[in-house]
Design a protein around this motif. Structure first.
Motif: not given
Lengths: 121, 456
Positions: B338-361
């Motif tokens: 659950y500590l690692l799951c909390a990191v998932f949530i932390w990342v969600r609260a911190t980072l904006p979504r990637l653009r689709s051109d960045q995703l695959m590269r």
């Protein structure tokens, strides 16, 4: 009962239990939930617009090249894992084998990159 | 015929035995883990996000809003199950099951404690089995996207499929480094396994991270037996943990990789047309996936269930202390997961979504080359150091130092790549602004431009 195959029987039971779980949950919801279907409710949701035409149109599927690359690399990974388990035993011989294996694959990846495959849009 | 008879006798012997009891216990733990995991994680996600965004989050249902997700579950059960017109009936009804069944099956591979895992040595094919199960989800996502007869669902499903298969490669390649380490360590004094034959069984990988030679001092033995944080593979391969975790984010379609469900462009992606309990199944599957990714990271890099007292108490061969030891192991395991799951949530609260051109590269040009390079580097370093006749610990230290340095290099590379791709994406807009600023300002007559400007 130390045969390794029994583990997969247990795993298969769990897989089946997953399906059974969904069936139980949906039939429970069937009993509890209301059934009141109207034409509007069954319409495809497109943010309030009336949908025009079917969604099953020809769609420019640029993604299939990823699938091809994926298959090549996925097979490669199975080889790499098999090598990694006994990597110390195979020593230098095995290392050079896998080195050239990876180099050839990376050449393929570089080719795909220069061809612009990784450019999604 | 002989084979079938054999299987039947195996089955009958299997049903009336201690091993079957062990399976039943494991089965119940897995189901409780999957179901409560989603409930707890949804609540945790809302509470932690609220805390990070300086809000209150749910507070009215139950004390401190703790019953919020329970209420949500009841609400979802009571919702009408709508099957949209012109949908492909079979695929539409089947895809939630295809999504969630492999998630539950993938839990089979996890050892929760020394006793609570599949009987025998667990599944010997650990890592490969996990990857195989987790990749079935792609099929369910495409099924859901295609069958909904909705353009957003179709695009979301295809995006999700492309993303999930692309990020699956670095996900597996990041784990190969750990397998190589087990191969190096196997057969060394105190370590399990035969000489230089590594393992992909998760159970044994935990044993590799908890080697402690008994000192005879009961306090030291109690704390450190099977619990040696300085042997955890995170110290030797931290970059691989980070890359595995990034790929885990992408595999579970969570922020910042939630392009398939990007609500501002695709409504809800492939789950747009699902409602009520079928929608809940997709979310149960997603949170189950999140738990599995965290659990695998815990087992491979953070020592799994290990903690003070576990191996000591279960090693006493007294049933009561064995039970206590197993419960302790379960608690340590769940806390780490659950500590690692909390990191998932932390990342969600911190980072904006990637653009689709960045995703695959990002997957194909950064993550895959780095993970392949790590495999070759680990192999070359070991051959070099053992060729010089130096002991194994020198190899482990050198690999660890290089990997920690590479972690910071990785962060730098990702930063550069983000800036470069953003510049490229914004170049037309920047050029347009430069052109606009070089044209002289128009003369005004009575506060409005004197003439209509020519287009550049």
């Amino acid at each position: 009962m130390s045969t390794p195959s029994i583990g997969y029987l247990y795993a298969a039971i769990l897989l089946a239990a997953g399906f059974v779980f969904v069936i139980i949950a949906t039939s429970l919801a069937n009993l509890l939930a209301p059934h009141d279907r109207t034409k509007e409710k069954l319409q495809t949701y497109e943010s309030g617009e009336t949908p025009i035409g079917s969604a099953r149109v020809q769609y420019p599927l640029g993604f299939y090249i990823f699938a091809l690359l994926f298959v090549a690399f996925d097979v490669d990974i199975v080889f790499i894992i098999a090598w990694a388990i006994i990597f110390k035993q195979l020593s230098l011989f095995g290392f050079f084998e896998i080195f050239f294996f990876i180099v050839v694959l990376v050449l393929g990846l570089v080719y795909a990159w220069r061809k612009g495959v990784t450019r999604w849009i | 015929m002989l084979l079938a008879d054999d299987a039947v006798t195996q089955l009958i012997h299997g049903i009336i035995s201690w091993q079957f009891l062990q399976f039943v216990v494991t089965f119940l733990v897995i189901f409780v883990f999957v179901l409560t995991g989603a409930v707890i994680l949804v609540l945790a996600e809302r509470k932690i996000m609220a805390w990070m965004q300086d809000r209150l989050g749910p507070i009215y249902t139950g004390p401190w809003g703790l019953l919020q997700t329970v209420a949500d579950m009841i609400k979802l059960l009571l919702k009408e199950d709508i099957r949209v017109a012109d949908s492909d009936k079979l695929l539409f009804l089947l895809s939630p099951s295809v999504f969630i069944a492999p998630v539950i099956a993938a839990f089979a591979v996890l050892p929760f404690s020394p006793y609570i895992s599949l009987p025998g040595t667990g599944l010997a094919t650990g890592i490969v089995y996990y990857v195989a199960m987790s990749s079935i989800d792609v099929v369910a996502v495409v099924m859901a996207g295609y069958s909904s007869n909705n353009k957003y669902s179709l695009i979301g499903g295809l995006r999700a499929a492309a993303q999930m298969i692309s990020y699956e490669l670095p996900l597996v390649l990041a784990l190969v480094g750990v397998v190589m380490l087990t191969s190096v360590l196997a057969g060394a004094p105190g370590y399990p396994g035969h000489d230089s034959i590594g393992t992909i069984s998760l159970r044994q990988i935990i044993d590799f991270q908890g080697v402690w030679h008994k000192t005879g001092n009961p306090v030291l033995d109690f704390i450190f037996e099977g619990n040696t944080p300085w042997e955890w593979f995170i110290l030797i391969q931290p970059l691989m943990l980070v890359i595995y975790y990034i790929c885990g984010l992408a595999e579970t379609n969570r922020a910042p990789f939630d392009l398939p469900e990007a609500e501002s462009e695709l409504v809800a992606g492939y789950v747009t047309e699902y409602s009520g309990v079928r929608w809940a199944m997709f979310y149960l599957g997603e949170y189950g996936n999140m738990t599995i990714v965290s659990a695998i990271a815990t087992i491979l890099f953070l020592g799994g269930w290990s903690g003070p007292g576990v191996a000591y108490l279960t090693g006493l061969n007294v049933p009561v202390w064995g039970l206590v030891g197993n419960l302790l192991a379960l608690v340590y395991f769940i806390v780490k997961v659950y500590l690692l799951c909390a990191v998932f949530i932390w990342v969600r609260a911190t980072l904006p979504r990637l653009r689709s051109d960045q995703l695959m590269r990002f997957a194909w040009l950064i993550l895959i080359p780095i993970t392949l390079g790590n495999i070759l580097l680990t192999g070359a370093l070991f051959l070099l150091i053992s060729g010089l006749g130096l002991p194994t610990w020198v190899f482990l230290t050198v690999t660890g130092v290089i990997n920690w340095a590479a972690l910071f290099g990785f962060i730098w590379v990702v930063g550069r790549a983000t800036v470069a791709t953003t510049r490229r994406a914004q170049a037309p807009a920047i050029r347009a602004r430069l052109r606009a600023s070089t044209t002289p300002a128009l003369p005004l007559r009575d506060g409005i431009p004197a003439r209509v400007p020519e287009l550049p």
